[in-house]
Design an enzyme around this catalytic site. Sequence first.
Site, PDB file in Angstrom:
ATOM      1  N   SER A  21      33.604  32.816  53.092  1.00 35.90           N
ATOM      2  CA  SER A  21      34.101  31.528  52.580  1.00 35.90           C
ATOM      3  C   SER A  21      35.548  31.738  52.154  1.00 35.90           C
ATOM      4  O   SER A  21      35.985  32.877  51.956  1.00 35.90           O
ATOM      5  CB  SER A  21      33.240  31.042  51.412  1.00 35.90           C
ATOM      6  OG  SER A  21      33.132  32.037  50.420  1.00 35.90           O
ATOM      7  N   GLU A  23      38.905  30.315  49.656  1.00 34.93           N
ATOM      8  CA  GLU A  23      39.327  29.527  48.488  1.00 34.93           C
ATOM      9  C   GLU A  23      40.784  29.101  48.637  1.00 34.93           C
ATOM     10  O   GLU A  23      41.632  29.889  49.057  1.00 34.93           O
ATOM     11  CB  GLU A  23      39.160  30.380  47.231  1.00 34.93           C
ATOM     12  CG  GLU A  23      39.566  29.630  45.965  1.00 34.93           C
ATOM     13  CD  GLU A  23      39.259  30.438  44.716  1.00 34.93           C
ATOM     14  OE1 GLU A  23      38.105  30.896  44.560  1.00 34.93           O
ATOM     15  OE2 GLU A  23      40.178  30.626  43.916  1.00 34.93           O
ATOM     16  N   ASP A 114      40.158  28.022  31.519  1.00 32.41           N
ATOM     17  CA  ASP A 114      41.128  28.363  30.470  1.00 32.41           C
ATOM     18  C   ASP A 114      42.053  27.170  30.314  1.00 32.41           C
ATOM     19  O   ASP A 114      42.654  26.734  31.303  1.00 32.41           O
ATOM     20  CB  ASP A 114      41.992  29.565  30.897  1.00 32.41           C
ATOM     21  CG  ASP A 114      41.147  30.772  31.261  1.00 32.41           C
ATOM     22  OD1 ASP A 114      40.345  31.183  30.408  1.00 32.41           O
ATOM     23  OD2 ASP A 114      41.290  31.281  32.381  1.00 32.41           O
ATOM     24  N   PHE A 222      48.814  39.075  38.309  1.00 29.22           N
ATOM     25  CA  PHE A 222      47.577  38.302  38.269  1.00 29.22           C
ATOM     26  C   PHE A 222      46.403  39.176  37.816  1.00 29.22           C
ATOM     27  O   PHE A 222      45.554  38.756  37.030  1.00 29.22           O
ATOM     28  CB  PHE A 222      47.310  37.678  39.641  1.00 29.22           C
ATOM     29  CG  PHE A 222      46.082  36.829  39.683  1.00 29.22           C
ATOM     30  CD1 PHE A 222      45.984  35.693  38.882  1.00 29.22           C
ATOM     31  CD2 PHE A 222      45.011  37.153  40.496  1.00 29.22           C
ATOM     32  CE1 PHE A 222      44.841  34.902  38.895  1.00 29.22           C
ATOM     33  CE2 PHE A 222      43.860  36.368  40.510  1.00 29.22           C
ATOM     34  CZ  PHE A 222      43.774  35.242  39.717  1.00 29.22           C
ATOM     35  N   HIS A 272      34.054  36.050  49.668  1.00 27.46           N
ATOM     36  CA  HIS A 272      34.807  34.834  49.335  1.00 27.46           C
ATOM     37  C   HIS A 272      36.271  35.260  49.250  1.00 27.46           C
ATOM     38  O   HIS A 272      36.660  35.981  48.326  1.00 27.46           O
ATOM     39  CB  HIS A 272      34.306  34.279  47.996  1.00 27.46           C
ATOM     40  CG  HIS A 272      34.953  32.995  47.585  1.00 27.46           C
ATOM     41  ND1 HIS A 272      34.682  31.796  48.195  1.00 27.46           N
ATOM     42  CD2 HIS A 272      35.854  32.711  46.609  1.00 27.46           C
ATOM     43  CE1 HIS A 272      35.388  30.820  47.611  1.00 27.46           C
ATOM     44  NE2 HIS A 272      36.109  31.360  46.651  1.00 27.46           N
TER      45      HIS A 272
HETATM   46  P1  FAD Z   1      32.216  31.414  30.977  1.00 26.52           P
HETATM   47  O1  FAD Z   1      31.095  31.830  31.833  1.00 26.52           O
HETATM   48  O2  FAD Z   1      31.992  30.296  30.041  1.00 26.52           O
HETATM   49  O3  FAD Z   1      32.709  32.717  30.178  1.00 26.52           O
HETATM   50  C1  FAD Z   1      33.932  32.729  29.469  1.00 26.52           C
HETATM   51  C2  FAD Z   1      33.887  33.767  28.351  1.00 26.52           C
HETATM   52  O4  FAD Z   1      32.967  33.339  27.353  1.00 26.52           O
HETATM   53  C3  FAD Z   1      33.414  35.146  28.777  1.00 26.52           C
HETATM   54  O5  FAD Z   1      34.131  36.104  28.045  1.00 26.52           O
HETATM   55  C4  FAD Z   1      31.938  35.181  28.379  1.00 26.52           C
HETATM   56  O6  FAD Z   1      31.494  36.489  28.082  1.00 26.52           O
HETATM   57  C5  FAD Z   1      31.957  34.306  27.135  1.00 26.52           C
HETATM   58  N1  FAD Z   1      30.705  33.581  26.925  1.00 26.52           N
HETATM   59  C6  FAD Z   1      30.056  32.807  27.821  1.00 26.52           C
HETATM   60  N2  FAD Z   1      28.974  32.252  27.251  1.00 26.52           N
HETATM   61  C7  FAD Z   1      28.961  32.657  25.957  1.00 26.52           C
HETATM   62  C8  FAD Z   1      28.112  32.398  24.850  1.00 26.52           C
HETATM   63  N3  FAD Z   1      27.038  31.615  24.951  1.00 26.52           N
HETATM   64  N4  FAD Z   1      28.407  32.983  23.663  1.00 26.52           N
HETATM   65  C9  FAD Z   1      29.492  33.793  23.535  1.00 26.52           C
HETATM   66  N5  FAD Z   1      30.332  34.062  24.551  1.00 26.52           N
HETATM   67  C10 FAD Z   1      30.066  33.501  25.742  1.00 26.52           C
HETATM   68  N6  FAD Z   1      40.106  29.038  36.607  1.00 26.52           N
HETATM   69  C11 FAD Z   1      40.646  27.821  36.768  1.00 26.52           C
HETATM   70  O7  FAD Z   1      41.376  27.345  35.875  1.00 26.52           O
HETATM   71  N7  FAD Z   1      40.420  27.060  37.879  1.00 26.52           N
HETATM   72  C12 FAD Z   1      39.621  27.493  38.883  1.00 26.52           C
HETATM   73  O8  FAD Z   1      39.413  26.796  39.870  1.00 26.52           O
HETATM   74  C13 FAD Z   1      39.027  28.798  38.762  1.00 26.52           C
HETATM   75  N8  FAD Z   1      38.194  29.273  39.699  1.00 26.52           N
HETATM   76  C14 FAD Z   1      37.613  30.505  39.535  1.00 26.52           C
HETATM   77  C15 FAD Z   1      36.712  30.976  40.510  1.00 26.52           C
HETATM   78  C16 FAD Z   1      36.114  32.222  40.376  1.00 26.52           C
HETATM   79  C17 FAD Z   1      35.155  32.690  41.436  1.00 26.52           C
HETATM   80  C18 FAD Z   1      36.408  33.029  39.235  1.00 26.52           C
HETATM   81  C19 FAD Z   1      35.780  34.385  39.112  1.00 26.52           C
HETATM   82  C20 FAD Z   1      37.269  32.568  38.254  1.00 26.52           C
HETATM   83  C21 FAD Z   1      37.876  31.303  38.391  1.00 26.52           C
HETATM   84  N9  FAD Z   1      38.731  30.793  37.414  1.00 26.52           N
HETATM   85  C22 FAD Z   1      39.301  29.549  37.573  1.00 26.52           C
HETATM   86  C23 FAD Z   1      39.024  31.565  36.194  1.00 26.52           C
HETATM   87  C24 FAD Z   1      38.047  31.174  35.056  1.00 26.52           C
HETATM   88  O9  FAD Z   1      38.221  29.812  34.711  1.00 26.52           O
HETATM   89  C25 FAD Z   1      38.361  32.045  33.838  1.00 26.52           C
HETATM   90  O10 FAD Z   1      38.021  33.377  34.116  1.00 26.52           O
HETATM   91  C26 FAD Z   1      37.756  31.568  32.536  1.00 26.52           C
HETATM   92  O11 FAD Z   1      38.355  32.306  31.479  1.00 26.52           O
HETATM   93  C27 FAD Z   1      36.258  31.782  32.411  1.00 26.52           C
HETATM   94  O12 FAD Z   1      35.531  30.915  33.157  1.00 26.52           O
HETATM   95  P2  FAD Z   1      33.935  31.193  33.320  1.00 26.52           P
HETATM   96  O13 FAD Z   1      33.391  30.113  34.160  1.00 26.52           O
HETATM   97  O14 FAD Z   1      33.701  32.570  33.751  1.00 26.52           O
HETATM   98  O15 FAD Z   1      33.499  30.997  31.793  1.00 26.52           O
END
Ligand code: FAD
Length: 291
Positions: A21, A23, A114, A222, A272
């Site tokens: 896939s 991105e 973020d 990055f 991906h």
């Molecule tokens: P989460 O899964 O919510 O985790 C974030 C943090 O919170 C982690 O440190 C985790 O350990 C902690 N955490 C989660 N749940 C809990 C809880 N219940 N209690 C305490 N701590 C908790 N960013 C963008 O802005 N746009 C994009 O399109 C984008 N696409 C991405 C695609 C991929 C495949 C990846 C790997 C990253 C992408 N990112 C993107 C970056 C991502 O948004 C950041 O890494 C962001 O900081 C975390 O998102 P997450 O979905 O992993 O968050």
Amino acid sequence: MANDAESSRSGRSESALPPISFEFFPPKTPEGLVKLRAARAQLYALKPEFCSVTYGAGGSTQDGSFAVVSEILGEGVRAAAHYSCVGATRERVRGHLAQLKALGCKDIVALGGDLPSGYGGGVGDFRYASELVEFIRAETGEHFGLHVAGYPEIHPLAKSPPADLQAFAHKVKAGANTAITQMFFNSDAYFRFVDDADALGVHIPIIAGIMPITNSSGLLRFADKCGAEIPRWIRLRLESFGDDTASIKSFGLDVVTDLCDQLRCAGVPGFHFYTMNQADASVEICRRLGA
Ligand code: FAD
């Protein structure tokens, strides 16, 4: 061919290429949009399972993101919309889900996200990706395939490695169908992550996020930001090339193809590619892998 020599040296490259896939990010200029269309046309020849489009947390690139999703769907290709929830209200997410449904989109990469620096919006109703996954399932049932982010080298803001893994397991159990990892250049970190997740009862496909190496400074910057490790030998080799982009690209192709080869030999469920809206490096890596 350099890579044939590498393959015979390692004795790998016999297994089939897993699903791939790509991105993309929403371009900011009309020229960028034209370039992205051309890159997509090239990449479609590799028959991707789906293509995904990033989304700026806080809604910064929301319109552009959904517009590219819509174009990809119009080209007859499965499109996954990235969607991040921090700063969003339930009402806003509900509206966006309806918009994506209306576009014919059936896949979401559900993220925490973020917030951009200087973000002036409200706190929102969501803190973590797990809450978004739960909300989407509650609102739309099984309409969307949900994909979540995984961090073989630990998310940079995680309280601890076990807490990060628990958070990952939690969001998967909330209803994700697959996970896509952050980029990594150390296959052991990926294998360990998959094993540890498995031990916590996470058995969904964990697709490897692959970053082709096409430049040095951008990649190093990055990687620091997203918490991915560039192994010392790769970093030093990249730095030694200076501005010699041809050498950087050639070295990058060898390194990333070899990484993909190790992963596919171990049965990775998918690659991906973080294309950065460019086709050449991903196409060449897939070609070297026998696509
Ligand atoms: P989460 O899964 O919510 O985790 C974030 C943090 O919170 C982690 O440190 C985790 O350990 C902690 N955490 C989660 N749940 C809990 C809880 N219940 N209690 C305490 N701590 C908790 N960013 C963008 O802005 N746009 C994009 O399109 C984008 N696409 C991405 C695609 C991929 C495949 C990846 C790997 C990253 C992408 N990112 C993107 C970056 C991502 O948004 C950041 O890494 C962001 O900081 C975390 O998102 P997450 O979905 O992993 O968050």
